[in-house]
Design an enzyme around this catalytic site. Sequence first.
Site, short mmCIF file in Angstrom:
data_model
loop_
_atom_site.label_atom_id
_atom_site.label_comp_id
_atom_site.label_asym_id
_atom_site.label_seq_id
_atom_site.Cartn_x
_atom_site.Cartn_y
_atom_site.Cartn_z
N GLN A 29 -4.80 -5.50 6.91
CA GLN A 29 -5.71 -6.48 6.30
C GLN A 29 -5.70 -7.82 7.02
O GLN A 29 -6.37 -8.75 6.58
CB GLN A 29 -5.33 -6.69 4.83
CG GLN A 29 -5.41 -5.45 3.97
CD GLN A 29 -6.82 -4.90 3.86
OE1 GLN A 29 -7.80 -5.65 3.94
NE2 GLN A 29 -6.95 -3.60 3.65
N ASP A 63 2.74 -4.35 8.43
CA ASP A 63 1.49 -3.63 8.18
C ASP A 63 0.36 -4.65 8.28
O ASP A 63 0.15 -5.45 7.37
CB ASP A 63 1.54 -2.99 6.78
CG ASP A 63 0.21 -2.39 6.35
OD1 ASP A 63 -0.76 -2.40 7.15
OD2 ASP A 63 0.11 -1.94 5.19
N HIS A 85 0.87 -1.17 0.00
CA HIS A 85 0.00 0.00 0.00
C HIS A 85 0.91 1.23 0.00
O HIS A 85 2.03 1.19 0.48
CB HIS A 85 -0.87 -0.04 1.26
CG HIS A 85 -1.94 1.00 1.33
ND1 HIS A 85 -1.69 2.31 1.68
CD2 HIS A 85 -3.29 0.92 1.12
CE1 HIS A 85 -2.83 2.99 1.68
NE2 HIS A 85 -3.80 2.17 1.34
#
Length: 428
Positions: free
Chosen positions: A225, A222, A145
Site C-alpha cells: 500500500q 510489506d 493483511h
Amino acid sequence: MRQFLLGCPQENVMTDIADHPSNTYDIEKIRSDFPILRTEVHGQPFAFLDSAASAQKPRQVIDAISAVYDSGYANVHRGAYQLSEVVTDNYEGARDKVQEFLNAEYRSEIIFTRNATEAINLVAGSYARSKLNCGDEIIITEMEHHSNIVPWQLLKAEKDLVLKVVPITDAGELRMDVFEKLLSRRTKLVSVPHISNVLGTVLPVKRIIELAHSAGAAVLIDGCQAVMHECVDVQSLDCDFYAFSGHKLYGPSGIGVLYGKKELLDAMPPYMGGGDMINTVTFEESTWAELPAKFEAGTPAIAQAIGLGAAIDYINNIGLVSIAKHENDLLDYTTSRLNAIDGLRIIGTASNKVSVISMILDCAHPHDMATILDRSGVAIRAGHHCAQPLMDRLGLPATARASFGLYNNQNDADQLCQALETVQEIFG
C-alpha cells in the site's frame, strides 16, 4: 510485412509517456489515460474507489503488454536468436527500473515473484525457515493483511516459534511503546506493513527498523500500500526485505517484487527448484545460479514484468510527490464531506495516513452500502479486507472502504457522498 522488433514495448511506452509534461498534474489528462474510466455502470459515470485492492491500468501499460504478445514475445535468457535477446533485454530492463524505483544498491537484489504474497512466503520459506529455531520470536502487528500473518503461523507450527503482535490505538496508530517492550534477544524477525490496507495508517517504519536492528532482528516491510503513494528508498530505510505487488502500482497482476539485501539473499537456500535457477544439474546434486536467478525458477511472467516497468515509467513521469499531494488534497476533501454525513463514522483516524477511508453507517451493513453504491456507479470494497484480526480488534464484522488513486478527482468523492445519502434514505 511487420517487423516484430519495431514493436518493442519499451519504445512504445516511452513515446506515450512523453504526453505528460514533467511536474504538471493534469488530472483530466491522467484520467484520459485510463480507458476503463470512460465506461458507465448502471447508466452512471464510473467512480472507481477500490484502488487499494487493485488499481486500474493506463493505456501505456496496456499497450506495453499487448506489444509483447503482438510483436515482441519469446522466452527469456534461453534463446540464441534476436527476438529472444530483445525480449530478455526488455525483461531485465524492467528489473533495472524496479531497482531505481526502490533505490536498491544492486539489481540482483530485485527478485520477481507472482505477487507480494509470494514474496513474503519466499522470505518465510527460505530465510526464516533456515535461520529461526525453536523459541525464536517473530513480531507482527494488529493491522496485518492475512498475507503477513498466515505464512508466519505456518512456520510457527513447523518450528515451534513464538509469534508476538503489536497492538494499535483506537485511532489506528501503532503502539510503539509496546513494540519496544516486545523486542528481546529472541526476536529474530519483524514483519510489518508500511501502510495499512484498511486504515491507511502510515507506520514509522524507519524507526521500527532501527529498533529491530538494535535488537539483532531482521525486518521485512510489506509495501503493497506504500509504493503507489510515496517514494520508497530501501537503502535509506535500511530494511532487510521489502515486498510489493505490481497490480496495485497500476501495473498488471501476476507480477510482484521482493527486494532483499544481497548478503542475505546470497546466503538463503532456493525457495523453488526448476529451470533457470540452476548452475549445474546431475542426478547426484545441483548447484545454484547467481542472484537473482536463484529465486526465479521456471519461465517468468515476461509480459507482466515488462508491464510493471511501463507502470513505473508512468508513475515516474507524473512524479510520486505530485501524486501524493493530489491524493492528500483529495483525502482532506473527502474526509470533510464524509464527516458531515450523520451516522457515518470513519474507522482509522491516524495523524499520518494516505487516501484509504474505511467507514461504517449506523443504519446499514457495509455489504448493503456497497451494493447500493454500485447502483450509483461507485465501486468500493466491503468486508474484512483480508484483515480479520484487525476487524476483531475494532469490534466490527466489516467496513466499507473507499480507496483513491492518482486518477480520482473531487467528482468521484461527490458521487460517493451522494450515493451514501441514498443509502441513508433507503435504510434510515
